[in-house]
Design a protein around this motif. Structure first.
Motif, PDB file in Angstrom:
ATOM      1  N   VAL A  42     -73.796  56.318  67.485  1.00 50.99           N
ATOM      2  CA  VAL A  42     -72.543  56.879  66.960  1.00 50.99           C
ATOM      3  C   VAL A  42     -71.353  56.334  67.754  1.00 50.99           C
ATOM      4  N   LYS A  43     -71.484  56.235  69.067  1.00 49.39           N
ATOM      5  CA  LYS A  43     -70.391  55.693  69.889  1.00 49.39           C
ATOM      6  C   LYS A  43     -70.084  54.244  69.506  1.00 49.39           C
ATOM      7  N   ILE A  44     -71.125  53.453  69.261  1.00 53.64           N
ATOM      8  CA  ILE A  44     -70.916  52.062  68.853  1.00 53.64           C
ATOM      9  C   ILE A  44     -70.218  52.005  67.495  1.00 53.64           C
ATOM     10  N   ILE A  45     -70.670  52.841  66.557  1.00 55.58           N
ATOM     11  CA  ILE A  45     -70.068  52.848  65.221  1.00 55.58           C
ATOM     12  C   ILE A  45     -68.593  53.235  65.286  1.00 55.58           C
ATOM     13  N   VAL A  46     -68.264  54.253  66.085  1.00 54.93           N
ATOM     14  CA  VAL A  46     -66.877  54.728  66.178  1.00 54.93           C
ATOM     15  C   VAL A  46     -66.019  53.762  66.987  1.00 54.93           C
ATOM     16  N   ASN A  47     -66.487  53.359  68.161  1.00 57.28           N
ATOM     17  CA  ASN A  47     -65.643  52.564  69.064  1.00 57.28           C
ATOM     18  C   ASN A  47     -65.601  51.079  68.726  1.00 57.28           C
ATOM     19  N   GLY A  51     -65.885  52.979  62.651  1.00 56.65           N
ATOM     20  CA  GLY A  51     -66.440  53.881  61.647  1.00 56.65           C
ATOM     21  C   GLY A  51     -65.873  55.277  61.803  1.00 56.65           C
ATOM     22  N   ILE A  52     -65.656  55.964  60.682  1.00 59.34           N
ATOM     23  CA  ILE A  52     -65.109  57.321  60.763  1.00 59.34           C
ATOM     24  C   ILE A  52     -65.975  58.368  60.069  1.00 59.34           C
ATOM     25  N   ASN A  53     -66.824  57.976  59.141  1.00 57.04           N
ATOM     26  CA  ASN A  53     -67.676  58.925  58.424  1.00 57.04           C
ATOM     27  C   ASN A  53     -69.136  58.634  58.762  1.00 57.04           C
ATOM     28  N   ILE A  54     -69.756  59.520  59.524  1.00 55.75           N
ATOM     29  CA  ILE A  54     -71.135  59.304  59.959  1.00 55.75           C
ATOM     30  C   ILE A  54     -71.964  60.522  59.567  1.00 55.75           C
ATOM     31  N   LYS A 155     -66.924  63.093  61.865  1.00 59.35           N
ATOM     32  CA  LYS A 155     -65.700  62.417  61.420  1.00 59.35           C
ATOM     33  C   LYS A 155     -65.024  61.853  62.668  1.00 59.35           C
ATOM     34  N   GLY A 156     -65.088  60.547  62.843  1.00 58.87           N
ATOM     35  CA  GLY A 156     -64.490  59.902  64.013  1.00 58.87           C
ATOM     36  C   GLY A 156     -63.049  59.541  63.754  1.00 58.87           C
ATOM     37  N   GLY A 160     -53.984  58.897  65.419  1.00 61.95           N
ATOM     38  CA  GLY A 160     -53.048  58.436  64.403  1.00 61.95           C
ATOM     39  C   GLY A 160     -53.407  58.842  62.983  1.00 61.95           C
ATOM     40  N   TYR A 161     -54.631  59.357  62.772  1.00 61.38           N
ATOM     41  CA  TYR A 161     -55.063  59.743  61.427  1.00 61.38           C
ATOM     42  C   TYR A 161     -54.371  61.022  60.977  1.00 61.38           C
ATOM     43  N   LYS A 162     -54.125  61.113  59.683  1.00 58.87           N
ATOM     44  CA  LYS A 162     -53.406  62.249  59.094  1.00 58.87           C
ATOM     45  C   LYS A 162     -54.119  63.586  59.362  1.00 58.87           C
TER      46      LYS A 162
END
Length: 182
Positions: A42-47, A51-54, A155-156, A160-162
């Motif tokens: 998950v850390k690899i996907i986000v950072n 990625g934001i939806n896991i 949700k990553g 800055g995301y709304k």
């Protein structure tokens, strides 16, 4: 992986150890390993991949018993009165006319290869006797532990995301019930 909308990762650490008699006693170590490895993924996907939806899920749960089962917790093939097509520790596929005492009938209205089937499953931690070892770790039955499929939605979102919401530790509660804000 750039430009991909869905990335599917299959992780089999728990079943790989649990399904073998020689390693089934290490299933809880495998659970800890799986959590650690999935956290890293998950850390690899986000950072690294932004990625934001896991979604993290499982295909089944399992039952585990530390101590050998008593003979009263095992059901033999002789329990079935009729034709048995397939037998596992936690299920039986039989002809529609077959009956079995002490087992729960599983309603099935389907055919396999044109052959109508009926199912049975043991209750609680009971197992059906089959050849071979490995009766401590089992899956494939109808107990809550075997059927519930957990889903973790992550949700990553960066600041800055709304829909971003700042997450804070809840603080500490003193034995007297007072919140100290740390």
């Amino acid at each position: 992986m750039a430009g991909k909308e869905i990335i599917y990762i299959y992780h089999n650490t728990i079943d790989a150890l649990g399904d073998k008699q020689a390693t089934e006693s290490k299933v809880f170590e495998a659970c800890e390993t799986a959590i650690s490895e999935l956290t890293g993924i998950v850390k690899i996907i986000v950072n690294d991949l932004s990625g934001i939806n896991i979604f993290i899920t499982a295909d089944h749960g399992f039952l585990y018993t530390y101590h050998p089962l008593a003979e009263s917790q095992k059901i033999s093939r002789q329990t079935f009165d009729g034709e048995v097509y397939e037998l596992g520790r936690r299920y039986a596929l039989v002809s529609p006319q077959t009956t079995a005492e002490y087992l729960l009938p599983v309603k099935t209205e389907w055919e396999v290869g044109g052959v109508p089937m009926k199912g049975y499953a043991p209750q609680d931690t009971v197992r059906i006797k089959v050849q071979g070892g490995g009766e401590n770790y089992v899956h494939g039955g109808i107990s809550l532990q075997e059927m519930v499929v957990p889903v973790i939605v992550y949700k990553g979102m960066r600041s800055g995301y709304k829909q971003y919401v700042e997450v804070q530790n809840p603080g500490r509660i003193h034995p007297q019930g007072l919140y100290d804000g740390r």
